[in-house]
Each structure stands twice: as C-alpha cells, then as structure tokens.
Design an enzyme around this catalytic site. Structure first.
Site, PDB file in Angstrom:
ATOM      1  CE1 TYR A 158      -3.713   2.489   0.572  1.00 24.40           C
ATOM      2  CE2 TYR A 158      -2.325   3.350   2.338  1.00 24.40           C
ATOM      3  CZ  TYR A 158      -3.425   3.473   1.499  1.00 24.40           C
ATOM      4  OH  TYR A 158      -4.213   4.586   1.575  1.00 24.40           O
ATOM      5  CE  LYS A 162      -3.565   5.304  -1.859  1.00 18.17           C
ATOM      6  NZ  LYS A 162      -4.558   5.872  -2.803  1.00 18.17           N
TER       7      LYS A 162
END
Length: 251
Positions: A158, A162
């Site tokens: 994750y 990002k």
C-alpha cells in the site's frame, strides 16, 4: 454562487468512504458529479443519496484497473455532459491491507493492489485528461497517503502504491501544464470511516498521539482540500502533494 457551479467532476471509487465524501461535498457546492464505482449497489446508493439531498449525481460502473472500462467511463460522462472539468482519482484498495511483513505479502495481493491503486490512477487520468487538454483547462486530484511520507511498516504494498501515485502526480503535472491542466495530490492521514473499519484501535491511538493537532481525523477534515484544488482558487497550483493528517507528517 457555489464554488463548483456549472462544473462536471468525476470521482472514482465514490461508493463509500472518502470517495463518497468527496462526491457529496462537491455536489453540495454545485458540481455535477460522476460516481465511477466498481460496486454497482454502493455506486447507485451514493448517487441516489446525493440526488435526494438536492445534488446532481450519476453512477457509472467502472473498474479503473481495466483500460476499456476507464475509457468507457470517460466516454459516458463526456456524452452526458459534453465536458469534464475535474477528476478525483480516488479508487484504491486499502481496507484489506496491513499487518503483513514484506516477506509475508502475497504476490497476487501485491499485483491486484498495484493494478487498482497505481495502474487505475494512470488509466483514469489517461481516459479523462485528453478531454481537458482539448478545452485548455481542467484539474485532476490524485489521492496519496501520509504513510508514503514516513514509511509506515507492515504496509509495504500500500505504501509503495501511494508513493508511486505521488511521483506520478509530479510527472503528469509537467506533461499537462502546457495545456492548462493542473494535477495535484492530496495525502490523507488515517481517517476513521467504513473503509478503515478493520484498522486496529492501537493504530488510531498512535496516529492521534503523534499528530501536532492531537485528535482523530474525520472525512470532513479532508474534503475541503480536494474541493479547493479542483477550484479556481488553486489556479496556480500544480504538481504538489498536500498532506492532510493533522501534523503527523511535516514537510
């Protein structure tokens, strides 16, 4: 006059969580909003709720990781509105991640998360941006995360996704600036909502304890920054990442 009167804005992943909050805020400020959501039940529910509140919202089923679906989404809203003024590239996988070390992350889970969070952001922008370039104006807001600014552990897939979105934003801003299209990124901190229901309480407590403002974050804390970046008030801002996390990350 509302900030977004007469504007047409697409929000991907707007069926729940922050995506829905962005859509509701923008509709309340006069925008026609496009709910681009993979879940047809949640997507239609969001659109109906906005219309019932007096706003203008239309749902279109969209898988942002699919080139054909992303193009169909842009084509649908262009045919309906004849223009696209804004895009919030929000769709992402977040609620099932966390806890696994870099050695424990499943390869298929890594690939699916990257396909949605990174490729989906690119495909959404690729589908929509040409319509903005043709008009010589438009604003794109991508959604990052403060986790990529400080390197949150046991979230490697994750966090990496990002971080990629933030770098993508800077590069795309360079490519589209000459056409008058702005691209910025909002990086929220941990927000308590439906999408983060699985986050352990100790993570919420750690975030609150380490924020300069020292309180929990809500959706209302983030939506105003997205609205601002889509508006003419931000007409000379592009390529930037704005962290909205109460001062956990200072940069």
């Amino acid at each position: 006059m509302n900030r977004h009167d007469g504007q047409s804005i697409i929000i991907t992943g707007a069926g729940r969580g922050l995506g829905r909050a962005y859509a509701e805020r923008l509709a309340s400020e006069g925008a026609r909003v496009g709910i681009a959501e993979i879940d047809p039940i949640r997507g239609e529910e969001a659109a109906v709720a906005i219309r019932n509140a007096g706003g203008d919202a239309t749902f279109f089923a969209t898988d942002v990781s699919s080139p054909d679906s992303a193009e169909a989404m842009a084509g649908f809203f262009i045919s309906r509105w004849d223009r696209i003024d804004g895009l919030v590239a929000n769709a992402a996988i977040a609620d099932s991640v966390g806890g696994a070390t870099y050695q424990e992350i499943d390869v298929d889970e890594w690939d699916r998360l990257m396909a949605v969070n990174v490729r989906g952001t690119w495909l959404s922008c690729r589908a929509v941006a040409p319509h903005m370039e043709g008009r010589g104006s438009g604003s794109i807001v991508t959604i990052g995360s403060d986790t990529a600014m400080w390197g949150s552990p046991r979230l490697l897939h994750y966090v990496s996704s990002k971080g990629a979105v933030m770098a993508f934003t800077r590069a795309l801003a360079r490519e589209l600036g000459g056409a008058g299209v702005r691209v910025n990124c909002v990086a929220p901190g941990l927000v308590r909502n439906e999408a983060t229901a699985g986050v352990p309480e100790d993570k919420y407590a750690w975030n609150i304890a380490n924020r300069a403002l020292g309180r929990e974050s809500a959706e209302v804390d983030v939506v105003g920054t997205v609205s601002f970046l889509l508006s003419d008030d931000a007409a000379f801002i592009t390529g930037q990442t704005i962290v909205v996390d109460g001062g956990l990350v200072l940069h």
